[in-house]
Design an enzyme around this catalytic site. Structure first.
Site, PDB file in Angstrom:
ATOM      1  N   GLU A 200       0.843  -1.206   0.000  1.00 19.89           N
ATOM      2  CA  GLU A 200       0.000   0.000   0.000  1.00 19.89           C
ATOM      3  C   GLU A 200       0.877   1.255   0.000  1.00 19.89           C
ATOM      4  O   GLU A 200       0.722   2.153   0.851  1.00 19.89           O
ATOM      5  CB  GLU A 200      -0.990  -0.011   1.182  1.00 19.89           C
ATOM      6  CG  GLU A 200      -1.982  -1.165   1.063  1.00 19.89           C
ATOM      7  CD  GLU A 200      -3.210  -1.068   1.969  1.00 19.89           C
ATOM      8  OE1 GLU A 200      -3.271  -0.184   2.837  1.00 19.89           O
ATOM      9  OE2 GLU A 200      -4.130  -1.902   1.787  1.00 19.89           O
ATOM     10  N   GLU A 324      -4.903  -8.774  -0.308  1.00 19.31           N
ATOM     11  CA  GLU A 324      -5.697  -8.469   0.894  1.00 19.31           C
ATOM     12  C   GLU A 324      -7.159  -8.400   0.492  1.00 19.31           C
ATOM     13  O   GLU A 324      -7.535  -7.586  -0.354  1.00 19.31           O
ATOM     14  CB  GLU A 324      -5.259  -7.149   1.547  1.00 19.31           C
ATOM     15  CG  GLU A 324      -3.913  -7.254   2.239  1.00 19.31           C
ATOM     16  CD  GLU A 324      -3.519  -6.015   3.035  1.00 19.31           C
ATOM     17  OE1 GLU A 324      -4.424  -5.321   3.551  1.00 19.31           O
ATOM     18  OE2 GLU A 324      -2.303  -5.752   3.131  1.00 19.31           O
TER      19      GLU A 324
HETATM   20  O1  AHR Z   1      -5.117  -5.908   7.001  1.00 15.40           O
HETATM   21  C1  AHR Z   1      -5.063  -4.732   7.729  1.00 15.40           C
HETATM   22  C2  AHR Z   1      -4.441  -3.574   6.950  1.00 15.40           C
HETATM   23  O2  AHR Z   1      -5.251  -3.259   5.870  1.00 15.40           O
HETATM   24  C3  AHR Z   1      -3.097  -3.842   6.326  1.00 15.40           C
HETATM   25  O3  AHR Z   1      -2.059  -3.661   7.216  1.00 15.40           O
HETATM   26  C4  AHR Z   1      -3.043  -2.829   5.240  1.00 15.40           C
HETATM   27  O4  AHR Z   1      -2.247  -3.245   4.163  1.00 15.40           O
HETATM   28  C5  AHR Z   1      -4.492  -2.639   4.852  1.00 15.40           C
HETATM   29  O5  AHR Z   1      -4.822  -1.299   4.777  1.00 15.40           O
END
Ligand code: AHR
Length: 520
Positions: A200, A324
């Site tokens: 990110e 994610e």
């Molecule tokens: O999964 C929780 C958080 O969500 C992670 O650290 C980040 O990459 C995303 O914003």
């Protein structure tokens, strides 16, 4: 009203015009499975997981330390390892998440009592004692049979630091980092296929613009070497949700330097990061509907990011890595807001089933995905409370879907009755199908409607199975979940409301259910 869903593979393979009559039979759910036109292999890595130094994911969830009364092997809890083996975890992403871009790997090697304590500024401001570092992570991966996916620090780390980490993990030479690894008790290098260059980086990983990150990616990636026969699959930080410009810039400026480009999308019932996101367990049908509707947006994101990737990479060399995904609710009352601990109900099982069907159906481009997160954080497959452990409904979906690992995608054409709420509607069913190496067909179907069973008629082209069998995950209520006291409220059962027909099969899918059918 009807909604037609066509998998990408199916849309390439099928002449749509010849199926227009399917949409006419109101109230009937029709499925065509093209066993005669198998598509891409569904990479088992679509069934990957994510473990971050966040809340109780690593500490307590995985690592309890060698002196813990909780049964463990070299500090890693035995109950969790045994459970995870059941779902054949193909890969595990670590150490973050946002934590990755402030993680300095040298803090996590050497004698544990000498490792520095730091503050985990992203997640709860708690002390991170670095007892779980590279060696412990690799040990855990070996125990559960998962390939490591290591995410490097771009946001606050140097190129040299990242270069040395890869050398430390993978080099067999008589070189400074390989010798440091040996000094720390590991003679042979580890096999490390997957390495991500930041996380990110448009947000917590450095607030970069895509043009800037594309150059930073190219620079850092240059120094990730393939040591001692190890070949690194390089994953660049990709977009969030519908940030198509990020994908466009990364693909146009750095595609030839990468093997994978990530995508993050979380299901928020409200669709908003501000204010309450809603409870994991206390919700009504409107919130059930909103959650599943927002989950279905994954289809749109995968398709549109894939279209941009197709433009720059028509050979589909670069994988879309959805590293994610999952539900994000309010934390459980009384728990640390920075720990993201939430319960997991039948609703989450449907979310998992829908997302995994979408990834399967786009297996030509989606080469890996990682649910967030493995234990005690967000849409976890396992929850722990000190020595206790429970398996969530999401765990059971992962277990039921193992049949798709590395199987051939079979294109599907689904015409399903809508599930309506007020003025809004979504398709009532979600489906994917595959054929495994032994020739067995598997179909996973989710009935999103919490009130109505669905009659499904399937035409199977190119296969004539002799037997059909099934398993189902459902419960009496939408909010059903497992607790430390009642651990098996939601668990798979045999499903027998299905039968072979002349041209395929038919089934009656109970309301709010995830079903896997086996045809042999
Ligand atoms: O999964 C929780 C958080 O969500 C992670 O650290 C980040 O990459 C995303 O914003």
């Amino acid at each position: 009203m009807k909604t037609r869903i066509l998998s990408l593979a199916a849309s390439a393979a099928l002449a749509l015009g010849s199926h227009c009559t399917l949409a006419q039979a109101a109230g009937v759910n029709r499925l065509v499975i093209r066993a005669d036109q198998p598509g891409a292999t569904i990479s088992k890595h679509i069934y990957g997981h994510f473990s971050e130094h966040l809340g109780r994911c690593i500490y307590e969830g995985i690592w309890v330390g060698e002196d813990s009364p909780i049964p463990n092997t070299r500090g890693i809890r035995n109950d969790v390892v045994a459970a995870l083996k059941r779902i054949k975890v193909p890969n595990l992403r670590w150490p973050g998440g946002c934590f990755a871009d402030e993680y300095h790997w040298k803090d996590g090697i050497g004698p544990r009592e000498k490792r520095p304590k730091i503050i985990n500024t992203h997640w709860g401001g708690v002390v991170e004692n670095n007892h779980f570092g590279t060696h412990e992570f690799m040990d855990f991966c070996e125990m559960i049979g998962a390939e490591p996916v290591v995410c490097g620090n771009v946001g606050s780390g140097t190129v040299q630091e990242m270069m040395e980490w890869v050398e430390y993990m993978t080099s067999d030479a008589d070189s400074p980092m390989a010798n440091l690894r040996r000094q720390n008790g590991r003679e042979a290098p580890w096999k490390l296929r997957y390495f991500a260059v930041g996380n990110e980086n448009w947000g917590c990983g450095g607030n970069m613009r895509p043009e800037y990150y594309a150059d930073v990616y190219r620079r850092y990636n240059t120094f990730i070497k393939n040591y001692s026969g190890n070949r690194v699959y390089r994953i660049a930080c990709g977009a969030s949700d519908s940030d198509y410009r990020w994908t466009e810039v990364l693909m146009s400026q750095a595609a030839r330097h990468m093997n994978g480009l990530s995508l993050h999308y979380y299901t928020l019932p409200t669709g908003s990061w501000s204010g309450s996101k809603g409870s994991a367990t206390l919700f009504d049908e409107a919130q059930w509907f909103a959650t599943l509707r927002r989950t279905l947006r994954m289809q749109e994101f995968v398709v549109k990011h894939s279209e941009i990737m197709d433009k720059h990479d028509p050979q589909k060399r670069v994988g879309l890595i959805v590293d994610e995904w999952g539900t994000w609710y309010d934390v459980e009352p009384g728990t640390n807001p920075g720990f993201l601990y939430q319960q997991n109900t039948l609703r989450d099982a449907l979310v998992a089933g829908i997302n995994l069907n979408i990834f399967n159906n786009h297996a030509d481009r989606v080469k890996m995905a990682n649910i967030a997160q493995m234990i005690n954080v967000l849409q976890a497959v396992i929850l722990t409370d000190k020595e206790k452990m429970l398996l969530t409904p999401t765990f059971h979906v992962f277990e039921m879907y193992t049949v798709h690992h590395d199987a051939k995608l079979l294109p599907t054409e689904l015409t399903s009755a809508d599930y309506e709420q007020g003025d809004a509607k979504i398709p009532g069913l979600s489906v994917s199908a595959s054929r495994d190496g032994a020739g067995v067909l598997h179909v996973t179907v989710c009935n999103l409607n919490p009130n109505q069973p669905a009659e499904l008629t399937c035409e199977l082209r190119g296969a004539k199975p002799q037997n059909i069998a099934g398993r189902i995950l459902t419960a009496e209520t939408m909010q059903a979940h497992n607790t430390f006291d009642v651990q098996e409220k939601v668990k798979p059962a045999t499903f027998s409301d299905c039968k072979l027909t002349d041209g395929g099969f038919s089934a009656t899918l109970p309301a709010k259910s995830v079903v896997v059918l086996e045809l042999r």
